[in-house]
Each structure stands twice: as C-alpha cells, then as structure tokens.
Write a protein that holds these residues in place. Structure first.
Motif, PDB file in Angstrom:
ATOM      1  N   LEU A  54     -36.467  22.315  -7.021  1.00 55.03           N
ATOM      2  CA  LEU A  54     -37.088  21.608  -6.024  1.00 55.03           C
ATOM      3  C   LEU A  54     -35.736  21.240  -5.055  1.00 55.03           C
ATOM      4  CD1 LEU A  54     -39.796  19.218  -7.205  1.00 55.03           C
ATOM      5  CD2 LEU A  54     -39.879  21.625  -6.189  1.00 55.03           C
ATOM      6  N   HIS A  55     -35.783  21.094  -3.898  1.00 55.16           N
ATOM      7  CA  HIS A  55     -34.619  20.700  -2.898  1.00 55.16           C
ATOM      8  C   HIS A  55     -35.062  19.632  -1.970  1.00 55.16           C
ATOM      9  CE1 HIS A  55     -32.781  24.664  -4.077  1.00 55.16           C
ATOM     10  NE2 HIS A  55     -34.019  25.109  -4.048  1.00 55.16           N
ATOM     11  N   PHE A  56     -34.513  18.295  -2.292  1.00 57.32           N
ATOM     12  CA  PHE A  56     -35.157  17.148  -1.547  1.00 57.32           C
ATOM     13  C   PHE A  56     -34.389  17.300  -0.101  1.00 57.32           C
ATOM     14  CE2 PHE A  56     -36.054  16.591  -5.930  1.00 57.32           C
ATOM     15  CZ  PHE A  56     -37.309  15.905  -5.773  1.00 57.32           C
ATOM     16  N   LYS A  57     -35.215  17.025   1.032  1.00 60.13           N
ATOM     17  CA  LYS A  57     -34.979  16.847   2.321  1.00 60.13           C
ATOM     18  C   LYS A  57     -34.987  15.619   2.843  1.00 60.13           C
ATOM     19  CE  LYS A  57     -38.170  19.771   3.479  1.00 60.13           C
ATOM     20  NZ  LYS A  57     -38.976  20.788   4.240  1.00 60.13           N
ATOM     21  N   GLY A  58     -35.321  14.696   2.217  1.00 61.05           N
ATOM     22  CA  GLY A  58     -35.353  13.083   2.600  1.00 61.05           C
ATOM     23  C   GLY A  58     -36.409  12.532   1.509  1.00 61.05           C
ATOM     24  N   ASP A  59     -36.689  11.332   2.004  1.00 58.48           N
ATOM     25  CA  ASP A  59     -37.326  10.438   1.098  1.00 58.48           C
ATOM     26  C   ASP A  59     -38.689  11.266   0.653  1.00 58.48           C
ATOM     27  OD1 ASP A  59     -38.434   8.108  -0.272  1.00 58.48           O
ATOM     28  OD2 ASP A  59     -39.245   7.163   1.541  1.00 58.48           O
ATOM     29  N   ARG A  60     -38.831  11.456  -0.619  1.00 59.73           N
ATOM     30  CA  ARG A  60     -40.099  12.126  -1.247  1.00 59.73           C
ATOM     31  C   ARG A  60     -40.479  13.284  -0.333  1.00 59.73           C
ATOM     32  NH1 ARG A  60     -43.517   6.686  -0.936  1.00 59.73           N
ATOM     33  NH2 ARG A  60     -41.714   6.154   0.666  1.00 59.73           N
ATOM     34  N   ASP A  61     -39.758  13.988   0.249  1.00 58.02           N
ATOM     35  CA  ASP A  61     -39.932  15.112   1.185  1.00 58.02           C
ATOM     36  C   ASP A  61     -39.023  16.373   0.593  1.00 58.02           C
ATOM     37  OD1 ASP A  61     -40.969  16.941   3.182  1.00 58.02           O
ATOM     38  OD2 ASP A  61     -39.290  16.458   4.762  1.00 58.02           O
ATOM     39  N   MET A  62     -39.758  17.373  -0.058  1.00 61.66           N
ATOM     40  CA  MET A  62     -39.062  18.532  -0.552  1.00 61.66           C
ATOM     41  C   MET A  62     -39.502  19.831  -0.160  1.00 61.66           C
ATOM     42  SD  MET A  62     -41.426  18.076  -3.998  1.00 61.66           S
ATOM     43  CE  MET A  62     -41.426  16.206  -3.699  1.00 61.66           C
TER      44      MET A  62
END
Length: 264
Positions: A30-38
């Motif tokens: 998983l690659h996280f793009k922001g707060d709880r956004d992946m």
C-alpha cells in the motif's frame, strides 16, 4: 459504426485488460497518498497497463489517471481512468469496487465503461446511444415518493480540512434520514452512479467531483435517464464542484434539500 461507438469498443477492451490484471494478483503493498488515502500496487499496475494499451490504439487521445496523472494528446478528447475505484473496499476484501474508464471531450463526458469484477457487472454508455449492463438496456428508477427512495450519500472527507467539509455531509444526512426510506454509503463513486443508472438507487449525492471517479459514471447515469447535476442544478461536467445523480421523479424534492445542507 460511429466514431464514438468505436471508441467505446476500445474502452471496453482496455477495461477487460484491467479486469484481467486485477483478478490475477493480490493488492500488494500500500502507498499512502494522505490521511487514510491509499493506492495499492495493483492500482498502479492496472493504470500503467491501461495507459500503455490505450497509447497503442489511440495515441492521439490524452490520458488522465488517478495514480500517475496526465499524459497529453492532440485534441480535446481524453481518457480518464480510476484503476480501482473503492481501493479501501478492495484492500479489505469488500467486493464493492470497480474499474472506471471514461472518455471526455473538453469538459463533457461522452462515453464510459464501468466494470465490477466481483459483482459480475459491466456498464457501457456513449452519448446519445443509451446504456447497457451486461449487454441489456437499463434505465433509472421510476420512484416518485421521497419516502420510498433509497439514497446514497458520498463518503465522509478525510484530511486536514475534513471537519469543515463534513459539516455539509452531516447536515445532509440529518435532512435525509427523516424523509427517505434509507441512506446508504457504499465506498465507490463509480458503483453509486452505476446503481442509479440501473434503478437500484434513486439518488447518489457526492460533494466532490474527481474526474477519475465520476467521468464514466456520469455519462452512464445520464444516458439511463438520471438528472446529473452540480450543486446549483446546472448540468454536471468535469469542472463541476459536486456530483449529484437523481431519478427524475424525486429530483425536484431532493435537490433543494442538498442545497440546504450545503448552506447550513
């Protein structure tokens, strides 16, 4: 075959490539793009595969993907892809996710394919040509009573400004709960719009408009007979602030409630 029909056929082929890839692998890292956004490894792999496929068959058409951004073309047409709409559902093993590929002419959505591999459904639409689910024509609900309406409210916002954005979402639910049959939240904008198109939902209300989430679903819902608008009631397009798809029989009652929620 018209040019738009030909491009819809190409879009379906590209989505078939994506579906085959998703079904052949696990989500991966998983690659996280922001707060709880992946995004998952599979999101990225699918986008790369679809972009490469479309670049071979329609090199003149621009491409916009959720994960890797825009690649220029020669005119006003652009493919718009969400490789997995509903990634959170996907990585949790919830089957409510899909592949969304739209074709946009300037700001106007003109064709789209939505595929939900775990549900076994594929939706196709092109402007002026109607819409099908698994090859059969579909149309929106004939519901005319708000008390009988099944309404989808979009996901709550996350991130640093989530509290402010969610004020209108909470206000909307407060207004809907006493008036509609039920409120649902399924976690996939593409699925919300598809279910309005086939009459399963009577409304889908999303206080956002990310092109990769909505470009295919908007034309699919519109071609099925839905009222697809922005918050102010103007026709929905890529530049709209919100994405609202309503069965015609409840649109006159629901739209003022939506606008009231935003004004609070």
């Amino acid at each position: 075959m018209t040019e738009l029909s030909r491009l819809l056929e190409i879009a379906e082929g590209a989505v078939a490539v994506a579906a085959g890839l998703v079904e052949s692998r696990e989500p991966g890292a998983l690659h996280f793009k922001g707060d709880r956004d992946m995004a998952s490894d599979t999101d990225i792999a699918v986008e790369q595969a679809v972009r490469e496929h479309l670049a071979k068959v329609t090199p003149q058409i621009a491409f916009l993907g959720e994960e890797e951004g825009a690649h220029p073309g020669e005119g006003e047409l652009s493919w718009v892809l969400d490789p997995i709409d509903g990634t959170v559902n996907y990585v949790h093993g919830v089957p409510l996710w899909g592949i969304s590929l739209g074709l946009v002419d300037g700001n106007r959505q003109v064709a789209g394919v939505l595929d939900f591999p775990m549900l076994g459904t594929r939706y196709l639409a092109a402007e002026g040509c109607g819409v099908t689910r698994n090859g059969e024509p579909i149309q929106v609900s004939k519901c005319t009573e708000l008390s009988e309406a099944l309404v989808m409210a979009g996901d709550f916002a996350v991130g640093t400004d989530a509290a402010e954005k969610n004020r209108s979402r909470f206000a909307l639910i407060d207004l809907l709960v006493p008036r509609v049959q039920r409120v649902r939240m399924l976690g996939s904008a593409a699925l919300h719009l598809a279910l309005v198109a086939d009459g399963s939902l009577d409304a889908a209300i999303m206080f956002s408009n990310k092109p990769w989430d909505t470009s295919a679903g908007a034309i699919i819902a519109r071609e099925a007979g839905a009222v697809v608008v922005d918050l102010d009631g103007t026709p929905h397009d890529v530049a709209s602030a919100a994405t609202i798809a309503l069965a015609p029989g409840v649109s006159d009652e629901l739209l003022p409630l939506i606008q009231q929620a935003v004004a609070q």
